[in-house]
Write an enzyme that holds these catalytic residues in place. Structure first.
Site, PDB file in Angstrom:
ATOM      1  CG  PHE A 123       2.969  64.449  80.842  1.00 23.18           C
ATOM      2  CD1 PHE A 123       3.754  64.151  79.726  1.00 23.18           C
ATOM      3  CD2 PHE A 123       3.599  64.953  81.973  1.00 23.18           C
ATOM      4  CE1 PHE A 123       5.130  64.355  79.753  1.00 23.18           C
ATOM      5  CE2 PHE A 123       4.980  65.160  82.002  1.00 23.18           C
ATOM      6  CZ  PHE A 123       5.742  64.855  80.883  1.00 23.18           C
ATOM      7  CD1 TRP A 171       2.853  61.000  81.658  1.00 22.46           C
ATOM      8  CD2 TRP A 171       2.477  59.013  82.639  1.00 22.46           C
ATOM      9  NE1 TRP A 171       2.569  61.228  82.986  1.00 22.46           N
ATOM     10  CE2 TRP A 171       2.329  60.029  83.603  1.00 22.46           C
ATOM     11  CE3 TRP A 171       2.268  57.682  83.023  1.00 22.46           C
ATOM     12  CZ2 TRP A 171       2.003  59.748  84.931  1.00 22.46           C
ATOM     13  CZ3 TRP A 171       1.952  57.418  84.337  1.00 22.46           C
ATOM     14  CH2 TRP A 171       1.819  58.442  85.277  1.00 22.46           C
ATOM     15  CG  ASN A 179       7.330  53.860  86.747  1.00 26.20           C
ATOM     16  OD1 ASN A 179       7.262  53.587  85.562  1.00 26.20           O
ATOM     17  ND2 ASN A 179       7.513  55.104  87.178  1.00 26.20           N
ATOM     18  CD  GLU A 180      10.144  56.845  85.017  1.00 29.10           C
ATOM     19  OE1 GLU A 180      10.108  57.685  85.926  1.00 29.10           O
ATOM     20  OE2 GLU A 180       9.915  57.136  83.826  1.00 29.10           O
ATOM     21  CD  GLN A 201       2.289  60.555  88.495  1.00 34.43           C
ATOM     22  OE1 GLN A 201       2.598  59.414  88.174  1.00 34.43           O
ATOM     23  NE2 GLN A 201       2.668  61.613  87.805  1.00 34.43           N
ATOM     24  CE1 TYR A 228       8.350  59.511  80.070  1.00 37.29           C
ATOM     25  CE2 TYR A 228       6.825  61.000  78.964  1.00 37.29           C
ATOM     26  CZ  TYR A 228       7.070  60.035  79.920  1.00 37.29           C
ATOM     27  OH  TYR A 228       6.056  59.600  80.736  1.00 37.29           O
ATOM     28  CG  ASN A 258       8.488  54.628  81.742  1.00 39.47           C
ATOM     29  OD1 ASN A 258       7.862  53.723  81.176  1.00 39.47           O
ATOM     30  ND2 ASN A 258       8.322  54.935  83.017  1.00 39.47           N
ATOM     31  CD  GLU A 281       5.696  56.634  82.610  1.00 37.21           C
ATOM     32  OE1 GLU A 281       6.294  57.730  82.503  1.00 37.21           O
ATOM     33  OE2 GLU A 281       5.483  56.077  83.701  1.00 37.21           O
ATOM     34  CD  GLU A 298       4.754  64.541  85.939  1.00 34.62           C
ATOM     35  OE1 GLU A 298       3.786  63.920  85.464  1.00 34.62           O
ATOM     36  OE2 GLU A 298       5.849  64.004  86.181  1.00 34.62           O
ATOM     37  CD1 TRP A 299       5.937  62.312  89.280  1.00 29.11           C
ATOM     38  CD2 TRP A 299       5.327  61.732  91.356  1.00 29.11           C
ATOM     39  NE1 TRP A 299       5.372  61.047  89.228  1.00 29.11           N
ATOM     40  CE2 TRP A 299       4.999  60.659  90.482  1.00 29.11           C
ATOM     41  CE3 TRP A 299       5.029  61.589  92.705  1.00 29.11           C
ATOM     42  CZ2 TRP A 299       4.385  59.478  90.920  1.00 29.11           C
ATOM     43  CZ3 TRP A 299       4.427  60.401  93.149  1.00 29.11           C
ATOM     44  CH2 TRP A 299       4.122  59.370  92.265  1.00 29.11           C
ATOM     45  CG  HIS A 344       4.398  54.817  89.191  1.00 23.90           C
ATOM     46  ND1 HIS A 344       4.218  54.510  87.848  1.00 23.90           N
ATOM     47  CD2 HIS A 344       4.836  56.094  89.214  1.00 23.90           C
ATOM     48  CE1 HIS A 344       4.528  55.577  87.111  1.00 23.90           C
ATOM     49  NE2 HIS A 344       4.907  56.564  87.915  1.00 23.90           N
ATOM     50  NE  ARG A 387       3.676  51.136  83.329  1.00 22.14           N
ATOM     51  CZ  ARG A 387       4.406  52.171  83.726  1.00 22.14           C
ATOM     52  NH1 ARG A 387       4.272  53.357  83.165  1.00 22.14           N
ATOM     53  NH2 ARG A 387       5.304  52.030  84.682  1.00 22.14           N
TER      54      ARG A 387
END
Ligand SMILES: *[C@@H]1O[C@H](CO)[C@@H](O)[C@H](O)[C@H]1NC(C)=O
Ligand SMILES: *[C@@H]1O[C@H](CO)[C@@H](O)[C@H](O)[C@H]1NC(C)=O
Length: 514
Positions: free
Chosen positions: A471, A455, A194-195, A46, A337, A335, A408, A462-463, A149, A104
Site C-alpha cells: 500500500f 494509507w 482504529n477500526e 506494521q 477505501y 477509513n 485512511e 499487512e496483517w 491499532h 498518523r
C-alpha cells in the site's frame, strides 16, 4: 538511495506522469479548506520492528505470527518490518519531502506498558515516541496519534481474552492516561481506536485475527460464538473509548488544547438492485458497520436495526454507561477505501458466512457480470472514487457538525508485480486523484472535513497478508530497508507543494542519467 537508481526512477516517473489522463489535471491543494491536514498513515506493529528492543513486551501479534505462522500468507511477521524503530529519522525526512503537514501513527501499547498494569511503565518506550514526536514537530508535521491499532500486550490477551473481557477497560484507561500525560503537551490529535468495527469481526466473528475465535457458518475455530462475541468485544471497546475520552476532557484537554476522536472502517454499500429490500439491506449493512460504533457515541444506544436483529446477543448500556458515552468526540475518523453491492437476505435466503452476515446482508463486487470498480490486490476492495463522497455525506448528515478526517484511503498492489509497475504505480496515482476529487466535492457540498491521510507512507506488514500486499507511497526493499519513492509519492508531493513536474526537471534528470 543510490544516485543512479534515483535518477532512473525519476526518468521513468516523469515519462509515466506525462501519460496520465488530462481530465484528472487541475485538482489543487487549495480546493481544500485552509488548515486542512494532509498526511500519510502507518501503525506500530506494521512498521516498527524491534519487537524485543529496549524492554518492549510481547504483544498479541508477536505471539500470533510466531505460533501460527501458517495463518499469514507468506508466513512472515513484524519482528523487523520496516525497522522504523531505528529508522524513524529517515521516515520523518521522507514525510517532510512529501510536504505533508501531519502524520498518523500508532503507539505500541506493549512498548509503553510491556505487561499492562501488571508491570511498570517502560521509559525507553516513552523516550522513543518522544523522539519521534519531537522530530515531526521540528519539521512542522502534526502528530495524529492512534492509541490502539490492533496490537495489545500479550499479558492482556491471556488474562482477559483480549477485548472479550471487561477487565481490559481498566487497562485501556490506564494506558491512555500514561500517553496523555507523557505526550499530550505536544499532541493535538488523539484517536482512541482504529477500526474497532473491523477488528472485532476479524477476531471474534471470522476468527482470522488473534485470539481466533468464531463459530459456524462464519468459520471453524476451536471456540467462540460469531453471533455474540464481536458485540461483547465491541461493547468493551466502546466503554474503554468513552472512559478515555472522559479522562482526556476532564483532566487534560483544557491545558493541553488537543482534540480526541475514534476511527471506524467504512465501506460504502450500494443496493444490488432497486428493490426496496436491497435498498434497506444497503442501509442495514451500514448500520451494522458504522452506526454500530458511532450511534452509541452520539445517541447513547446501538442502532435500531442491530437491536432488532441481534436482540439478546447485543449488550445493553446501563444508565451510567449512557452518561459516560455522552462525552462527545471532537471528530470522527473514517477509513474509506471502497464500495460494494448489498443484497437482502431476509426475504430471499443467501449464504450468510460473510463479514456482513449478521446484518442478513450478502455482499458482492459484481452486478450483471460487471464489477463495481476496478479490482485491487484486496479481493473485496474495488476502485470506486465516488464512494468517499457518499461516505462523507452520510456521516456528515447523521452525526451533524462533527469534523471528519479521512484517516485512511489507499490502493493495494500484489508484491509479485514486477518492480517497474510497483514503482510506476499509475493506478495508485489515478486512485488518489479520483478519491481526492470526490472528497473535494463533498467539501464543496458543505461537509465538515478536516483532513486526509493516505494509507500508507511505506510498504509494510499487512496483517494476515504479510508482505504480499503493498500500500506504500514508498517502496521498501525489505533486504536493505531502502525506501524508494513511487510515482504516487511524487504525485502527492507535487499536489501538496504545488510544484508540478516541469519540462526543466525532465531535462535535468535525463541529462543526469546519460
Ligand atoms: C435503478 O433505477 C434507476 C432509475 O430508475 C436506474 O437508472 C438504474 O439503472 C436502476 N438500477 C438497477 C440496478 O436496476
Ligand atoms: C502534474 O502534471 C501532469 C502533466 O500535466 C499531470 O498529469 C499530473 O496529474 C500533475 N500532478 C499534479 C499533482 O497535479
Amino acid at each position: 538511495m543510490a544516485v543512479a537508481a534515483a535518477t532512473r526512477i525519476a526518468v521513468v516517473v516523469v515519462a509515466a506522469l506525462a501519460a496520465l489522463a488530462p481530465g484528472a489535471r487541475g485538482l489543487r491543494r487549495d480546493d481544500f479548506p485552509v488548515g486542512f491536514l494532509f498526511g500519510a498513515a502507518t501503525s506500530a506493529y506494521q512498521i516498527e520492528g524491534a519487537y524485543l528492543d529496549d524492554n518492549k513486551g510481547l504483544n498479541n501479534w508477536d505471539v500470533f505470527t510466531h505460533t501460527q505462522a501458517g495463518r499469514i500468507s507468506d508466513r512472515r511477521n513484524g519482528d523487523v518490518a520496516d525497522d522504523h524503530y531505528h529508522r524513524y529519522t529517515e521516515d520523518v525526512e521522507i514525510l517532510h519531502n512529501l510536504g505533508v503537514n501531519s502524520y498518523r501513527f500508532s503507539i505500541s501499547w506493549a512498548r509503553i506498558l510491556p505487561r499492562g498494569r501488571f508491570g511498570g511503565v517502560n521509559s525507553a518506550g516513552i523516550a522513543f515516541y518522544n523522539r519521534l514526536i519531537d522530530a515531526l514537530l521540528q519539521k512542522g508535521i502534526q502528530p495524529f496519534v492512534t492509541l490502539n491499532h490492533f496490537d495489545i500486550p500479550q499479558e492482556l490477551e491471556i488474562r482477559y481474552g483480549g477485548w472479550l473481557g471487561a477487565g481490559i477497560r481498566e487497562e485501556f484507561g490506564y494506558y491512555s492516561d500514561v500517553c496523555f500525560k507523557a505526550f499530550g503537551d505536544r499532541v493535538r490529535f488523539w484517536t482512541t481506536f482504529n477500526e474497532p468495527n473491523l477488528i472485532t469481526k476479524f477476531q471474534f466473528m471470522l476468527g482470522a485475527y488473534p485470539p481466533n475465535r468464531c463459530s459456524p457458518p462464519f468459520g471453524c475455530c476451536n471456540s467462540g460464538d460469531s453471533r455474540r462475541e464481536p458485540y461483547t468485544a465491541a461493547h468493551n471497546i466502546l466503554l474503554s473509548h468513552a472512559a478515555a475520552v472522559h479522562n482526556y476532557k476532564t483532566n487534560y484537554q483544557a491545558k493541553q488544547g488537543g482534540s480526541i476522536g475514534i476511527v471506524v472502517a467504512m465501506k460504502w454499500y450500494e443496493p444490488l438492485t432497486n428493490s426496496t429490500e436491497d435498498v434497506r439491506a444497503a442501509r442495514r449493512a451500514l448500520a451494522f458497520e458504522v452506526d454500530w460504533f458511532l450511534d452509541p457515541i452520539f445517541f447513547g444506544e446501538y442502532p435500531r436495526e442491530m437491536r432488532e436483529i441481534l436482540s439478546s446477543n447485543l449488550p445493553k448500556f446501563t444508565p451510567e454507561e449512557k452518561k459516560l458515552l455522552q462525552n462527545k468526540v471532537d471528530f470522527i475518523g473514517i477509513n474509506q477505501y471502497t464500495a460494494i453491492y448489498a443484497k437482502d437476505c431476509i426475504y430471499s435466503p443467501c449464504a450468510l458466512n460473510t463479514y456482513e452476515g449478521n446484518a442478513l446482508v450478502y455482499t458482492t463486487g459484481v452486478r450483471n457480470g460487471a464489477k463495481i470498480g476496478k479490482p485491487t490486490a484486496f479481493s473485496t476492495y474495488f476502485v470506486v472514487p465516488e464512494s468517499i463522497e457518499s461516505a462523507v455525506m452520510y456521516v456528515n448528515g447523521r452525526y451533524k457538525d462533527t469534523t471528519i478526517y479521512i484517516t485512511e484511503n489507499g490502493y493495494s498492489q500484489h508484491s509479485d508485480t514486477n518492480m517497474e509497475d510497483l514503482i510506476n504505480d499509475v493506478e495508485r496515482v489515478n486512485y488518489l486523484q479520483g478519491y481526492l476529487k470526490y472528497l473535494s466535492s463533498a467539501v464543496r457540498k458543505g461537509a465538515n472535513v478536516g483532513g486526509y491521510f493516505m494509507w500508507s507512507l511505506i510498504d509494510n506488514f499487512e496483517w494476515v497478508f504479510g508482505y504480499t500486499i503493498k500500500f506504500g507511497l514508498y517502496h521498501v526493499d525489505f533486504d536493505t530497508q531502502e525506501r524508494i519513492p513511487k510515482m504516487s509519492a511524487k504525485w502527492y508531493r507535487d499536489f501538496l507543494t504545488g510544484s508540478n513536474v516541469t519540462d526543466d526537471t525532465q531535462v535535468r534528470s535525463r541529462r543526469a542519467d546519460s
